[in-house]
Write a protein that holds these residues in place. Structure first.
Motif, PDB file in Angstrom:
ATOM      1  N   PHE A  53      44.000  50.670  27.736  1.00 45.47           N
ATOM      2  CA  PHE A  53      44.116  49.710  28.694  1.00 45.47           C
ATOM      3  C   PHE A  53      42.706  48.764  29.068  1.00 45.47           C
ATOM      4  O   PHE A  53      42.855  47.832  29.207  1.00 45.47           O
ATOM      5  CB  PHE A  53      44.794  50.070  30.286  1.00 45.47           C
ATOM      6  N   GLY A  54      41.639  49.523  29.195  1.00 43.54           N
ATOM      7  CA  GLY A  54      40.401  49.003  29.528  1.00 43.54           C
ATOM      8  C   GLY A  54      39.809  48.172  28.019  1.00 43.54           C
ATOM      9  O   GLY A  54      39.096  47.434  28.324  1.00 43.54           O
ATOM     10  N   ALA A  55      40.202  48.694  27.056  1.00 44.99           N
ATOM     11  CA  ALA A  55      39.854  48.079  25.808  1.00 44.99           C
ATOM     12  C   ALA A  55      40.418  46.440  25.904  1.00 44.99           C
ATOM     13  O   ALA A  55      39.692  45.476  25.451  1.00 44.99           O
ATOM     14  CB  ALA A  55      40.606  48.758  24.577  1.00 44.99           C
ATOM     15  N   GLY A  56      41.686  46.096  26.418  1.00 46.60           N
ATOM     16  CA  GLY A  56      42.032  44.991  26.476  1.00 46.60           C
ATOM     17  C   GLY A  56      41.362  44.179  27.529  1.00 46.60           C
ATOM     18  O   GLY A  56      41.012  42.986  27.378  1.00 46.60           O
ATOM     19  N   TYR A  57      40.515  44.829  28.738  1.00 43.80           N
ATOM     20  CA  TYR A  57      40.002  44.206  29.431  1.00 43.80           C
ATOM     21  C   TYR A  57      38.501  43.744  28.802  1.00 43.80           C
ATOM     22  O   TYR A  57      37.926  42.629  28.957  1.00 43.80           O
ATOM     23  CB  TYR A  57      39.660  44.839  30.551  1.00 43.80           C
ATOM     24  N   PHE A 234      26.513  33.893  36.460  1.00 41.16           N
ATOM     25  CA  PHE A 234      26.316  35.468  37.160  1.00 41.16           C
ATOM     26  C   PHE A 234      26.922  35.348  38.643  1.00 41.16           C
ATOM     27  O   PHE A 234      27.123  36.483  38.944  1.00 41.16           O
ATOM     28  CB  PHE A 234      24.744  35.767  37.285  1.00 41.16           C
ATOM     29  N   HIS A 235      26.948  34.132  39.174  1.00 37.29           N
ATOM     30  CA  HIS A 235      27.550  34.166  40.630  1.00 37.29           C
ATOM     31  C   HIS A 235      29.109  34.521  40.574  1.00 37.29           C
ATOM     32  O   HIS A 235      29.543  35.341  41.279  1.00 37.29           O
ATOM     33  CB  HIS A 235      27.297  32.686  41.038  1.00 37.29           C
ATOM     34  N   VAL A 236      29.674  33.985  39.322  1.00 35.93           N
ATOM     35  CA  VAL A 236      31.219  34.345  38.929  1.00 35.93           C
ATOM     36  C   VAL A 236      31.305  35.728  38.822  1.00 35.93           C
ATOM     37  O   VAL A 236      32.041  36.397  39.283  1.00 35.93           O
ATOM     38  CB  VAL A 236      31.562  33.437  38.020  1.00 35.93           C
ATOM     39  N   ILE A 237      30.545  36.245  37.904  1.00 30.85           N
ATOM     40  CA  ILE A 237      30.469  37.782  37.679  1.00 30.85           C
ATOM     41  C   ILE A 237      30.523  38.594  39.111  1.00 30.85           C
ATOM     42  O   ILE A 237      31.176  39.434  39.093  1.00 30.85           O
ATOM     43  CB  ILE A 237      29.491  37.994  36.738  1.00 30.85           C
ATOM     44  N   GLY A 238      29.628  38.300  39.665  1.00 30.32           N
ATOM     45  CA  GLY A 238      29.385  39.057  41.000  1.00 30.32           C
ATOM     46  C   GLY A 238      30.254  38.945  41.970  1.00 30.32           C
ATOM     47  O   GLY A 238      30.622  39.632  42.685  1.00 30.32           O
ATOM     48  N   LEU A 239      30.645  37.565  42.016  1.00 29.57           N
ATOM     49  CA  LEU A 239      31.813  37.251  43.173  1.00 29.57           C
ATOM     50  C   LEU A 239      32.957  38.124  42.849  1.00 29.57           C
ATOM     51  O   LEU A 239      34.029  38.412  43.548  1.00 29.57           O
ATOM     52  CB  LEU A 239      31.982  35.894  43.354  1.00 29.57           C
ATOM     53  N   LEU A 241      33.403  41.002  40.980  1.00 26.71           N
ATOM     54  CA  LEU A 241      33.300  42.489  40.676  1.00 26.71           C
ATOM     55  C   LEU A 241      33.997  42.946  41.858  1.00 26.71           C
ATOM     56  O   LEU A 241      34.644  44.119  41.830  1.00 26.71           O
ATOM     57  CB  LEU A 241      32.087  42.876  40.613  1.00 26.71           C
ATOM     58  N   GLY A 242      33.523  42.720  43.457  1.00 33.21           N
ATOM     59  CA  GLY A 242      34.156  43.807  44.270  1.00 33.21           C
ATOM     60  C   GLY A 242      35.402  43.603  44.491  1.00 33.21           C
ATOM     61  O   GLY A 242      35.832  44.680  44.468  1.00 33.21           O
ATOM     62  N   ASP A 243      36.117  42.352  44.410  1.00 32.75           N
ATOM     63  CA  ASP A 243      37.541  42.382  44.608  1.00 32.75           C
ATOM     64  C   ASP A 243      38.307  43.134  43.257  1.00 32.75           C
ATOM     65  O   ASP A 243      39.504  43.362  43.386  1.00 32.75           O
ATOM     66  CB  ASP A 243      38.039  41.084  45.107  1.00 32.75           C
ATOM     67  N   GLY A 244      37.664  42.920  42.249  1.00 35.83           N
ATOM     68  CA  GLY A 244      38.095  43.205  40.702  1.00 35.83           C
ATOM     69  C   GLY A 244      38.472  44.424  40.932  1.00 35.83           C
ATOM     70  O   GLY A 244      39.779  45.087  40.287  1.00 35.83           O
ATOM     71  N   PHE A 245      37.464  45.256  41.157  1.00 32.93           N
ATOM     72  CA  PHE A 245      37.974  46.923  40.891  1.00 32.93           C
ATOM     73  C   PHE A 245      39.319  47.191  42.153  1.00 32.93           C
ATOM     74  O   PHE A 245      40.179  48.012  41.592  1.00 32.93           O
ATOM     75  CB  PHE A 245      36.961  47.593  41.581  1.00 32.93           C
ATOM     76  N   PHE A 246      39.294  46.743  43.392  1.00 33.99           N
ATOM     77  CA  PHE A 246      40.187  46.943  44.182  1.00 33.99           C
ATOM     78  C   PHE A 246      41.665  46.578  43.563  1.00 33.99           C
ATOM     79  O   PHE A 246      42.691  46.776  43.627  1.00 33.99           O
ATOM     80  CB  PHE A 246      39.891  46.483  45.554  1.00 33.99           C
ATOM     81  N   ASN A 247      41.476  45.024  42.969  1.00 35.10           N
ATOM     82  CA  ASN A 247      42.482  44.449  42.368  1.00 35.10           C
ATOM     83  C   ASN A 247      43.377  45.358  41.357  1.00 35.10           C
ATOM     84  O   ASN A 247      44.619  45.623  41.200  1.00 35.10           O
ATOM     85  CB  ASN A 247      42.049  43.136  41.606  1.00 35.10           C
ATOM     86  N   VAL A 248      42.660  45.847  40.316  1.00 34.06           N
ATOM     87  CA  VAL A 248      43.115  46.725  39.111  1.00 34.06           C
ATOM     88  C   VAL A 248      43.588  48.034  39.993  1.00 34.06           C
ATOM     89  O   VAL A 248      44.711  48.666  39.133  1.00 34.06           O
ATOM     90  CB  VAL A 248      41.850  46.882  38.252  1.00 34.06           C
ATOM     91  N   PHE A 249      42.908  48.573  40.742  1.00 35.48           N
ATOM     92  CA  PHE A 249      43.653  49.723  41.402  1.00 35.48           C
ATOM     93  C   PHE A 249      45.109  49.263  42.339  1.00 35.48           C
ATOM     94  O   PHE A 249      45.924  50.034  41.911  1.00 35.48           O
ATOM     95  CB  PHE A 249      42.702  50.252  42.557  1.00 35.48           C
ATOM     96  N   LEU A 250      45.037  48.456  43.060  1.00 34.95           N
ATOM     97  CA  LEU A 250      46.092  47.852  43.562  1.00 34.95           C
ATOM     98  C   LEU A 250      47.307  47.474  42.777  1.00 34.95           C
ATOM     99  O   LEU A 250      48.548  47.643  43.242  1.00 34.95           O
ATOM    100  CB  LEU A 250      45.630  46.862  44.457  1.00 34.95           C
ATOM    101  N   MET A 251      47.078  46.939  41.722  1.00 38.23           N
ATOM    102  CA  MET A 251      48.030  46.376  40.791  1.00 38.23           C
ATOM    103  C   MET A 251      48.445  47.170  39.660  1.00 38.23           C
ATOM    104  O   MET A 251      49.176  46.901  38.882  1.00 38.23           O
ATOM    105  CB  MET A 251      47.777  44.858  40.527  1.00 38.23           C
ATOM    106  N   SER A 252      47.817  48.073  39.291  1.00 36.56           N
ATOM    107  CA  SER A 252      48.057  48.935  38.085  1.00 36.56           C
ATOM    108  C   SER A 252      47.958  50.537  38.311  1.00 36.56           C
ATOM    109  O   SER A 252      48.674  51.389  38.359  1.00 36.56           O
ATOM    110  CB  SER A 252      47.199  48.478  36.981  1.00 36.56           C
ATOM    111  N   GLN A 366      35.692  36.650  32.907  1.00 34.01           N
ATOM    112  CA  GLN A 366      36.131  37.694  32.070  1.00 34.01           C
ATOM    113  C   GLN A 366      35.022  38.899  31.708  1.00 34.01           C
ATOM    114  O   GLN A 366      35.471  39.933  31.419  1.00 34.01           O
ATOM    115  CB  GLN A 366      36.553  36.999  30.651  1.00 34.01           C
ATOM    116  N   ILE A 367      33.654  38.444  32.005  1.00 41.66           N
ATOM    117  CA  ILE A 367      32.765  39.603  31.935  1.00 41.66           C
ATOM    118  C   ILE A 367      33.033  40.674  33.051  1.00 41.66           C
ATOM    119  O   ILE A 367      33.041  41.975  32.791  1.00 41.66           O
ATOM    120  CB  ILE A 367      31.171  39.082  31.969  1.00 41.66           C
ATOM    121  N   ALA A 368      33.442  40.128  34.215  1.00 47.99           N
ATOM    122  CA  ALA A 368      33.536  40.992  35.439  1.00 47.99           C
ATOM    123  C   ALA A 368      34.920  41.630  35.111  1.00 47.99           C
ATOM    124  O   ALA A 368      34.923  43.121  35.498  1.00 47.99           O
ATOM    125  CB  ALA A 368      33.970  39.851  36.573  1.00 47.99           C
ATOM    126  N   ALA A 369      35.877  41.007  34.446  1.00 51.53           N
ATOM    127  CA  ALA A 369      37.105  41.711  34.164  1.00 51.53           C
ATOM    128  C   ALA A 369      36.932  42.911  33.273  1.00 51.53           C
ATOM    129  O   ALA A 369      37.656  43.893  33.509  1.00 51.53           O
ATOM    130  CB  ALA A 369      38.207  40.615  33.408  1.00 51.53           C
TER     131      ALA A 369
END
Length: 435
Positions: A53-57, A234-239, A241-252, A366-369
């Motif tokens: 699953f992570g390989a796709g990311y 790098f702004h996009v990556i950092g912005l 990351l925070g919600d990204g981890f919670f998003n992956v948890f909440l949606m999968s 997508q780097i953040a993803a």
């Protein structure tokens, strides 16, 4: 061209792309860990399955570079047609794969390869879908337009989860594992043909047309992006990351967490996820529209603060009973995260000039993803070591959110200072948005 058709084309492709992507995520715990990665220890099977699953990311940054280059060189429309074919073709072939019992190690190898192709295609889809909407948006409603392709995430997830759940309810466990799980993957071929037909009827975006006609196309977008716009990347990556981890948890991962570690049934876990996604369908366009009046940055900061404050309470309360799981999925996923996500496409795209906008937007996101996509592997190990500890899981989420919150405070208010040039808005009004 009618603006409604452009928005529908942006949304339709996005729904189907995320249907394919999250269909795999739902099937990971239900099917792939058993049929493709059998092991005497179920936890190890699950861990290995989530690695794919992570390989796709992990593959998504590759797609962002490839398709970002194409999007900034040959156009948004042509690139989006290719991402659809790549994503849909991979999903269709997954539905035809032999299992480990049939061909041994070749089965998981082929599955991982197709998952990587999925990730590459999605790495180019998201940014292009956002630009298709925002680069057609009249001045003053870019936030609303940019929120429409974001609806593809909840709609695609619900469609992917529902398709597997529906087939599961219509078959016995043995039938589902033997052939039933394949049907939703094979059905993606029909959806892709429909999306290609819809997208074939739209024109190139005004911003790209202007770049092409003026001869200002970037020669090598990825090089120019990091030479002139590396801070924005790098702004996009950092912005994210925070919600990204919670998003992956909440949606999968919530499906595994709720069933394996909290004792809920699969139906309850899926119902909670569906409630959250249904709430998002209302929240996303509403907040997108609101961002055109109060700004993307204000909403983003507010969402991150709420997510930070509710991280530990979320993990504390969802173990107290199904009703709390329903409430918190609706609040955390459907309201708080949806508010953040609704602004991301517009917020991030406004950081880049048109000539490298596809590349810059896609690569940063997508780097953040790719980083957050390995969250399920981390959480599986955490759960095996500490159980469903609210402080362990909540603390993990808070650390990522804190990084994003600090970066967001210092990010520009793109509603006031945007890289969408005024001359593009004029070009857009004069040449393209005649309805």
């Amino acid at each position: 061209m009618k603006k409604s058709r452009v928005l529908f084309a942006s949304l339709a492709g996005s729904v189907i792309e995320w249907y394919d992507f999250y269909l795999y995520g739902t099937a990971t715990g239900l099917v792939f860990s058993t049929l493709f990665f059998p092991n005497q220890d179920p936890a190890i099977s699950l861990l290995i399955a989530f690695a794919t699953f992570g390989a796709g990311y992990a593959a998504r940054p590759i797609g962002s570079i490839i398709f970002g280059h194409m999007g900034d060189k040959i156009g948004r429309k042509a690139t989006l047609m290719l991402t659809l074919i790549g994503m849909g073709g991979s999903s269709f072939l997954i539905g035809l794969l032999p299992t480990y019992a049939q061909v041994g190690l070749l089965a998981p190898i082929l599955l991982v390869i197709l998952r990587i192709f999925q990730g590459i295609a999605l790495g180019g889809e998201w940014g292009g879908a956002v630009l298709l909407a925002t680069e057609y948006a009249p001045k003053g409603v870019r936030g609303l337009y940019g929120s429409i392709p974001q609806l593809g995430v909840p709609l695609g997830l619900v469609a992917g989860s529902f398709s597997l759940t529906f087939i599961s309810s219509m078959t016995t466990d043995a039938q589902f594992l033997a052939w039933g799980w394949r049907i939703p993957f094979l059905f993606s071929a029909v959806l892709i043909v429909l999306a290609l037909w819809i997208r074939s009827g739209i024109d190139e975006t005004p911003a790209f047309q202007q770049q092409k006609e003026s001869g200002e196309l970037s020669k090598v977008p990825i090089i120019e992006t990091f030479r002139n716009n590396w801070k924005s990347v790098f702004h996009v990556i950092g912005l994210k990351l925070g919600d990204g981890f919670f998003n992956v948890f909440l949606m999968s991962y919530v499906l595994v967490f709720a069933t394996s570690y909290l004792g809920y049934s699969r139906d309850i876990a899926l119902t909670a996820l569906t409630i959250g996604c249904a709430t998002m369908i209302i929240t996303i366009p509403a907040v997108g529209y609101l961002s055109d009046f109060i700004g993307r940055k204000v909403i983003y900061i507010g969402g991150l603060i709420l997510m930070f404050l509710f991280a530990v309470p979320y993990f504390t309360m969802i173990g107290e009973g199904a009703i709390w799981l329903y409430y918190f999925q609706a609040a955390m996923l459907g309201i708080i995260w949806a508010a953040i996500f609704s602004t991301q496409g517009t917020f991030f795209s406004e950081l880049f000039p048109a000539k490298v906008r596809y590349t810059g937007l896609s690569v940063g996101y997508q780097i953040a993803a790719a980083i957050v996509g390995f969250g399920p592997m981390i959480w599986t190990s955490m759960a095996e070591s500490y159980g469903p500890s609210p402080w362990v899981f909540g603390g993990f989420m808070m650390s990522g959110i804190a990084i994003s919150l600090v970066l967001c405070i210092f990010a520009p208010d793109t509603r006031k200072i945007s890289r969408y040039e005024d001359r593009v808005d004029t070009f857009e009004s004069d040449k393209t948005l005649n309805v």
